[in-house]
Design a protein around this motif. Structure first.
Motif, short mmCIF file in Angstrom:
data_model
loop_
_atom_site.label_atom_id
_atom_site.label_comp_id
_atom_site.label_asym_id
_atom_site.label_seq_id
_atom_site.Cartn_x
_atom_site.Cartn_y
_atom_site.Cartn_z
N UNK A 1 1.73 -0.53 -3.06
CA UNK A 1 1.69 -1.83 -2.39
C UNK A 1 2.65 -1.88 -1.20
N UNK A 2 3.87 -1.44 -1.44
CA UNK A 2 4.86 -1.50 -0.36
C UNK A 2 4.48 -0.58 0.77
N UNK A 3 3.96 0.59 0.42
CA UNK A 3 3.55 1.53 1.47
C UNK A 3 2.43 0.93 2.32
N UNK B 1 9.60 7.50 -5.73
CA UNK B 1 10.93 7.41 -5.13
C UNK B 1 10.79 7.17 -3.63
N UNK B 2 9.83 7.84 -3.00
CA UNK B 2 9.62 7.64 -1.57
C UNK B 2 9.19 6.20 -1.30
N UNK B 3 8.29 5.67 -2.17
CA UNK B 3 7.91 4.27 -2.01
C UNK B 3 9.11 3.36 -2.12
N UNK B 4 9.98 3.68 -3.06
CA UNK B 4 11.18 2.87 -3.27
C UNK B 4 12.10 2.95 -2.06
N UNK B 5 12.30 4.17 -1.54
CA UNK B 5 13.15 4.32 -0.35
C UNK B 5 12.53 3.56 0.82
N UNK B 6 11.20 3.69 0.96
CA UNK B 6 10.54 2.96 2.05
C UNK B 6 10.83 1.48 1.93
N UNK B 7 10.69 0.96 0.70
CA UNK B 7 10.95 -0.45 0.48
C UNK B 7 12.39 -0.83 0.79
N UNK B 8 13.32 0.01 0.37
CA UNK B 8 14.73 -0.31 0.62
C UNK B 8 15.01 -0.32 2.12
N UNK B 9 14.56 0.74 2.83
CA UNK B 9 14.82 0.79 4.27
C UNK B 9 14.17 -0.40 4.98
N UNK B 10 12.96 -0.77 4.50
CA UNK B 10 12.23 -1.82 5.21
C UNK B 10 12.82 -3.20 4.96
N UNK B 11 13.17 -3.50 3.71
CA UNK B 11 13.61 -4.87 3.41
C UNK B 11 15.12 -5.01 3.31
N UNK B 12 15.83 -3.92 3.58
CA UNK B 12 17.29 -4.02 3.55
C UNK B 12 17.80 -5.15 4.45
N UNK B 13 17.29 -5.27 5.69
CA UNK B 13 17.77 -6.36 6.55
C UNK B 13 17.57 -7.73 5.91
N UNK B 14 16.50 -7.89 5.14
CA UNK B 14 16.29 -9.18 4.48
C UNK B 14 17.23 -9.35 3.30
#
Lengths: 604, 150, 226
Positions: A310-312, A443-456
Motif C-alpha cells: 500500500x505504501x509503495x 523492510x524496504x516498504x517500511x523504510x520507504x514509509x519512514x523516509x516519506x512520512x518522516x516530515x509529517x
C-alpha cells in the motif's frame, strides 16, 4: 423511538467530532509521551519499539552468521558477550538454535507486524481518511501496551537459565511441547507462549480499531473508492489479522495443555532419548498443529506484505507525478490476495505427511496468487512508465521493493509446486525466497514509509545523503546475501544446520558462506547509519517549512506541519475527489480537498 | 447531519418486537426438540448401519445451522441491519468451508496412513475392553494403557 | 443533505457510518467474528482428531447421568438438554432486556438482566456438576476411562482432552458474560444509561451473550449429539 435520534447524535459526534478541542487539557510528559492516546504518538511508540527489536533481531542474525561463515574460528569477545552460550569463543549449538528461533519470531511478529502495520496503520489511517483519531483511542493505547508487555516477556526469555525457545519460530511440537526435548523447550518456551498470547491480544485490539475507523470515521466525501491505496492495504491487513490470529491462539492453547496438563493433542508415539523415557501420549498429530499454525502463518505473510504494498503504491504515484495505474485493479488484487491468503496454508506442509491429493489442490490455489501479484507488479511498473520521477530516498526504497518483490515472488512459483518442493523444502532456497519476498521487501516498504512520512511525523527531514548511502548499500547487500543462497538450496543445503563444514557435500560452500556473512555484517552496520540519521534528525534535521512538501494530494498534507491531537485545526476538510489526481488537465496536482471544477475532465 | 431523518427508516429496524422474540423462541425450542428426538433415535440404531447414522448426523448439522441462523439473524438482530453490514459478517464465514474440508480430509487421511503403515497401531485400537463398573476407573488409566504399547 | 432517508442514501460517501451503527457495536461484531474463528479452530481441531482416530466413545454412554438420580441411571441427553434450554431461555431474556433498553424502560432492563444472570449462573452450575461427576468417573485432561463405541479400548485420551478444553473455554466465556451482565445491571441500577440517554451498552453486552449461546449450539451438537 428515542434511541435512534441518540444513536445518530452519537454517530455524528464520533464521525465528525468537531467539538473535539485542540488542546483541551494540559498535557503532561506522561500523557503526551507515555500513556498517550494520540494515534500519532502511538504510531511512533510502535515504530521505535519495532526499531529496537529490529536491531536486536538483526544483531542475532549477525551472531549466527559468524558461526555459519567462520565455523572453526573462536572469538573471545563472543564469550565475553554471551557467557556460557559461547564457551571458548564459539557459539554453542543450543545458543545457535535459540538465536535462529528468536531472530525469526522477533522479525516476523515484532518488527514486520507490530512495527510495520502498527506504526503505519496508526499513523496514516486517521490522517489519510480525515479523522481526529482512531475510533477508540483508549483501545489503541492498550494495543501498544500489550505489544510492549509481549516484548518484555520475550526479552526476559533471553535471560533465563535454560535459554530462550530454540525449536524454530514455527514452534512445531513435539520439540515445543515437551520440556525434556531441549533446554529451550523449558521456561523459554513458556515465556515464548505467554509473549505470543499477549501479542495476539495486541494485534486484535489494534485490528478491530483499524477496521472500525476505516469504515466509520471517514470524512465527508471520502468514499471507499477515494481512499489512498495505503488505507485499503492497511484495511485488508487488519481483516487478515482479526480472522487468522485467533486460530493461532487456539493452536497455542492446545499446545499449552500438551505442555502442562498431560493431554495428547499433538503427541503420539514418542520416545525421549535424552531421558530414556517412552511417553504415554497417544493419538495426537503434530500435523494438526502445523495446520493450525499455518492457517495463521500464511495470512501472516500478507499481514507483513500488504502494508508495504500500500505504501509503495502511494509513494510511487506521488513521486512519479502520475496517478496510480489501475486503481480499481489494485484494490481488486489486494482483495484477491487477502482471500487467497486463507486458502493456501498447507503449501508450507507438502512434505510433512500431508495427504498428497489435498496437496495438489493447495498447489493450484497457491499458484493462483501469482495472478493478483502480477497485476500489482505491472501496475507499479506502468505507474513509473514515463513518469516525471523524483528519486527521493523513499522513492528509491519503493522501487527497490518492487524489484525485490519480483525476484522473491518468482521463486515462490517454484516452491508452490509440491513436486519441486520435495527437493527444495527446508533448504536455503526457501530461506532465500522468503527473506527476499517477505523480509527484505517489507523492510524496504517500511523504510520507504519512514523516509516519506518522516516530515509529517517529526516536522523535520531525514538527511538525504545518508538516505542514499543507506538505500544503495542495503539493496546491493540484500541481493548479495540472499541471491547465492538459491544456489546453495538447489544443491540441497538444508537450513537450520549448525555447521556445514563437516558435510562433504556442502564443504564447497565454505567460501560462499563466509562471503554472505561478511556482507550481512556490512549491511547491519549500514542500518546503524540509518538509526543515527533517524534519531539525529528528530532534533537536528532540516525543518519542514511548507505544509505540503511533496505536492501530494492526500489529506495528511492539509494538516498543520506539526499537527496536535485532533490533527486539524477547525473543521476537518471535505473530500471531493480520489487521491491520485496528478498531472490532470494541465495541473501538476490537485488536492483531494479541491472541489470538482466546472470544466474538469472525467473524475473519480 | 440529520439526526432525525434516518430515524424514519430505522424505525422498522427493530423488527417485530416482543412478538418476534417469542416466535423465534418457539422455533429454537422446536428445532432443539427435533434434534434431541433424532439423538434418541440414534441410540437405538446399531453401529453397522453407518449410512443411516451418517445421514441423521447430517440432519442434525443442518438443524444446528438453522438454529445458528435464527440466533444470529433475530436475537443478534443481524437481519435488521443494513445489507452491506450483513455481508461483512457473512462473507468471511465462507472461509470456514475450505477450513473444515481441508482439515477433516487430512485428518481422515492421517488415520488411513497409520492403519496402512503401522500395523501395531491398528491392532492396538481393536483390543476389546471390559465394560467398567461405574466410577471404578482410576486416573492413571490412560497412561498405563499407552505404556503397555511401547 | 436533508431528505436522504430512502434507499438512495449514500451510505459510503463518508461523514457517517456506512452501516448506521456506532463504532462500538461494529467492533463488538468483528470481535465476535474473531472469536468465532477461535472456537471454529477448536472444533475443527476436535473434528480432525476424531477423523484421524480409530474408534471414539459414544456420548450417550458418557453423558448419561443426572443429578440426584441413583447410580447407574441411564438417562442420556436429558441433562444436557436442560442445560441447552437454560441457555436458550437466558438468551431470550437478554433479548428482552435489549428490547426494553430500546424503549428506555429501565425496570424492564433490570428485570430481564437479573433473569439472564440467573440463567447464566444456572448453566455454570450445571456445567460444574457435570465436570465433577465426570472427574469422579475418572475422566480428566490426560485421562479417558471410557470405552469406544465399538467396545474397543480407547488408546487415546483425546476425547476427554477436547471435551474439557472446549467446554471449559465455552464455560469461561459464559462466566465472563455473566460478569459483564452484572456490570451492566449495576450500571443500569445507577442510572448511568438513563443519564447517557441510550442503552447501547446493553445491546453490545447482549451481542456477546447471544454469541455464547450460539457457540453452545455448536458445542452441544459436536460433543453430545454426533
Amino acid at each position: 423511538m428515542a434511541t435512534e435520534a441518540v444513536l445518530q447524535a452519537h454517530a455524528t459526534h464520533d464521525v465528525h467530532g468537531d467539538h473535539h478541542h485542540e488542546h483541551h487539557h494540559h498535557e503532561t510528559f506522561i500523557t503526551k509521551y507515555v500513556f498517550s492516546q494520540d494515534h500519532k504518538m502511538i504510531a511512533k511508540q510502535f515504530l521505535i519499539t519495532g526499531m529496537v527489536w529490529a536491531v536486536l533481531g538483526g544483531l542475532m542474525s549477525v551472531l549466527f552468521r559468524f558461526q555459519l561463515g567462520y565455523p572453526d574460528a573462536t572469538y573471545p569477545w563472543l564469550e565475553d558477550l554471551l557467557g556460557k552460550w559461547a564457551e571458548g569463543g564459539r557459539i554453542t549449538p543450543a545458543a545457535y538454535y535459540a538465536l535462529v528461533t528468536t531472530h525469526g519470531t522477533v522479525l516476523v511478529f515484532f518488527v514486520l507486524t507490530a512495527g510495520l502495520s502498527g506504526t503505519f496503520a496508526n499513523f496514516l489511517i486517521p490522517l489519510q481518511i480525515g479523522a481526529r483519531d482512531m475510533a477508540s483511542p483508549f483501545m489503541n493505547m492498550l494495543s501498544y501496551w500489550f505489544f510492549l508487555a509481549a516484548s518484555i516477556v520475550m526479552l526476559s526469555s533471553l535471560f533465563v537459565e535454560t535459554g530462550p525457545f530454540s525449536g524454530g519460530w514455527t514452534a512445531y511440537p513435539p520439540l515445543s511441547a515437551l520440556g525434556d526435548a531441549s533446554p529451550g523447550s523449558k521456561t523459554g518456551m513458556d515465556l515464548w507462549l505467554i509473549s505470543m498470547a499477549l501479542f495476539v491480544v495486541s494485534s486484535l485490539l489494534g485490528g478491530l480499531n483499524y477496521i472500525a475507523t476505516v469504515l466509520n470515521m471517514r470524512t465527508k466525501g471520502m468514499s471507499m473508492t477515494r481512499m489512498p491505496l495505503t488505507i485499503w492495504a492497511l484495511f485488508f491487513t487488519a481483516i487478515l489479522g482479526v480472522l487468522s490470529f485467533p486460530v493461532l491462539f487456539s493452536g497455542f492453547i492446545l499446545l499449552i495443555f500438551d505442555r502442562n496438563f498431560g493431554t495428547s493433542f499433538y503427541l503420539s508415539d514418542i520416545y525421549l532419548a535424552g531421558v530414556e523415557k517412552a511417553l504415554p501420549n497417544e493419538g495426537g498429530s503434530a500435523i494438526l498443529y502445523q495446520h493450525l499454525f499455518w492457517f495463521l502463518g500464511h495470512p501472516e505473510v500478507y499481514i507483513i506484505l500488504l502494508p508495504a504494498m500500500g505504501m509503495v503504491s502511494e509513494i510511487l504515484s506521488v513521486n512519479s507525478r502520475k496517478p496510480i495505474f489501475g486503481y480499481m485493479a489494485m484494490i481488486g488484487s489486494l482483495f484477491a490476495i487477502a482471500i487467497l491468503a486463507f486458502l493456501v496454508w498447507a503449501h508450507h506442509m507438502f512434505v510433512t505427511g500431508l495427504n498428497p491429493f489435498l496437496g495438489s489442490i493447495f498447489v493450484l490455489l497457491t499458484l493462483l496468487i501469482a495472478v493478483p501479484s502480477a497485476i500489482k507488479v505491472f501496475n507499479w511498473l506502468t505507474t513509473l512508465w514515463r513518469g516525471n520521477i523524483r528519486f527521493t530516498p523513499a522513492m528509491l526504497f519503493a522501487i527497490g521493493f518492487v524489484s525485490l518483490f519480483i525476484s522473491g515472488g518468482l521463486t515462490g512459483i517454484w516452491l508452490g509446486n509440491s513436486a519441486l518442493d520435495i527437493h527444495l523444502h527446508d533448504t536455503y532456497f526457501v530461506i532465500a525466497h522468503f527473506h527476499i519476498v517477505m523480509g527484505v521487501a517489507s523492510m524496504f516498504g517500511m523504510f520507504a514509509g519512514i523516509y516519506h512520512w518522516y516530515p509529517k511525523m517529526y516536522g523535520r527531514y531525514l538527511n538525504n545523503t545518508m538516505g542514499y548511502i543507506h538505500f544503495w548499500a542495503t539493496l546491493a547487500g540484500a541481493y548479495l546475501i540472499f541471491w547465492p543462497m538459491h544456489y546453495e538450496g538447489l544443491a540441497g543445503m538444508p537450513r537450520r544446520y549448525y555447521d556445514y563444514s563437516i558435510w562433504e557435500s556442502f564443504k564447497q560452500f565454505a567460501e560462499l558462506n563466509r562471503f554472505i556473512s561478511t556482507v550481512a555484517m556490512i549491511v547491519f552496520a549500514v542500518q546503524l547509519l540509518f538509526l543515527f540519521n533517524f534519531f539525529y534528525s528528530i532534533w537536528k534535521g532540516r525543518k519542514v517549512r511548507e505544509q505540503n512538501p511533496y505536492n501530494a494530494t492526500t489529506l495528511e498534507w492539509t494538516t498543520p506541519i506539526n499537527p496536535g491531537h485532533g490533527n486539524w485545526v477547525g473543521e476537518i476538510p471535505e473530500v471531493h475527489r480520489w487521491a491520485y489526481d496528478y498531472g490532470k488537465d494541465g495541473k501538476e496536482f490537485i488536492s483531494q480537498t479541491t472541489p470538482i471544477g466546472a470544466d474538469e475532465s472525467s473524475h473519480h | 447531519m440529520e439526526p432525525v431523518n434516518i430515524h424514519a427508516q430505522h424505525a422498522e429496524n427493530h423488527g417485530g418486537g416482543t412478538k418476534e422474540i417469542w416466535r423465534i423462541t418457539w422455533i429454537l425450542t422446536v428445532l432443539t426438540i427435533v434434534e434431541l428426538a433424532i439423538g434418541f433415535w440414534m441410540i437405538k440404531i446399531p453401529l453397522d448401519q453407518e449410512g443411516l447414522r451418517l445421514g441423521l448426523k447430517g440432519v442434525i448439522v443442518i438443524l444446528m445451522m438453522a438454529k445458528a441462523f435464527y440466533i444470529v439473524a433475530y436475537f443478534m438482530h443481524l437481519k435488521h441491519e443494513i445489507r452491506n453490514m450483513i455481508m461483512t459478517i457473512v462473507v468471511p464465514l465462507a472461509l470456514f468451508i475450505w477450513f473444515i474440508i481441508a482439515f477433516l480430509y487430512d485428518g481422515n487421511s492421517y488415520k488411513n496412513l497409520r492403519n496402512t503403515y503401522d500395523p501395531h497401531h491398528k491392532e492396538a485400537s481393536t483390543v476389546k475392553g471390559e465394560k467398567k463398573e461405574h466410577g471404578a476407573a482410576d486416573h492413571k488409566e490412560g497412561e498405563h494403557k499407552a505404556e503397555e504399547k511401547h | 443533505m436533508a431528505s436522504t432517508t430512502t434507499a438512495t442514501t449514500k451510505w459510503w460517501s463518508g461523514g457517517k457510518s456506512p452501516f448506521n451503527v456506532e463504532y462500538g457495536k461494529l467492533m463488538m461484531w468483528y470481535f465476535l467474528m474473531s472469536d468465532a474463528f477461535t472456537f471454529g479452530a477448536f472444533l475443527i481441531a476436535y473434528g480432525t482428531t476424531r477423523f484421524s482416530t480409530n474408534g471414539w466413545p459414544d456420548p450417550n454412554e458418557v453423558f448419561k447421568s443426572f443429578p440426584f438420580a441413583p447410580e447407574g441411571v441411564h438417562a442420556p441427553l436429558v441433562f444436557v438438554s436442560i442445560m441447552t434450554f437454560i441457555l436458550i431461555i437466558s438468551s431470550v431474556t437478554m433479548v428482552l432486556a435489549v428490547h426494553a433498553g430500546h424503549n428506555m424502560d429501565r425496570k424492564g432492563v433490570v428485570r430481564n438482566l437479573i433473569l439472564t444472570i440467573i440463567g447464566g449462573a444456572a448453566f455454570l452450575g450445571c456445567q460444574a456438576w457435570e465436570w465433577t461427576h465426570l472427574y469422579h468417573e475418572g475422566a480428566w485432561w490426560g485421562s479417558n476411562p471410557f470405552l469406544n463405541h465399538d467396545g474397543s479400548v480407547a488408546i487415546s485420551t483425546n476425547f476427554t482432552n477436547f471435551f474439557f478444553t472446549i467446554t471449559g473455554f465455552h464455560g469461561f466465556h459464559v462466566l465472563s458474560g455473566v460478569v459483564i451482565n452484572i456490570i451492566m445491571l449495576i450500571m443500569t441500577l445507577n442510572g448511568v444509561f438513563d443519564r447517557r440517554g441510550h442503552y447501547l451498552m446493553i445491546e453490545k453486552a447482549g451481542l456477546y451473550w447471544h454469541f455464547v449461546d450460539l457457540v453452545w449450539v455448536f458445542v452441544f451438537t459436536c460433543f453430545y449429539l454426533i
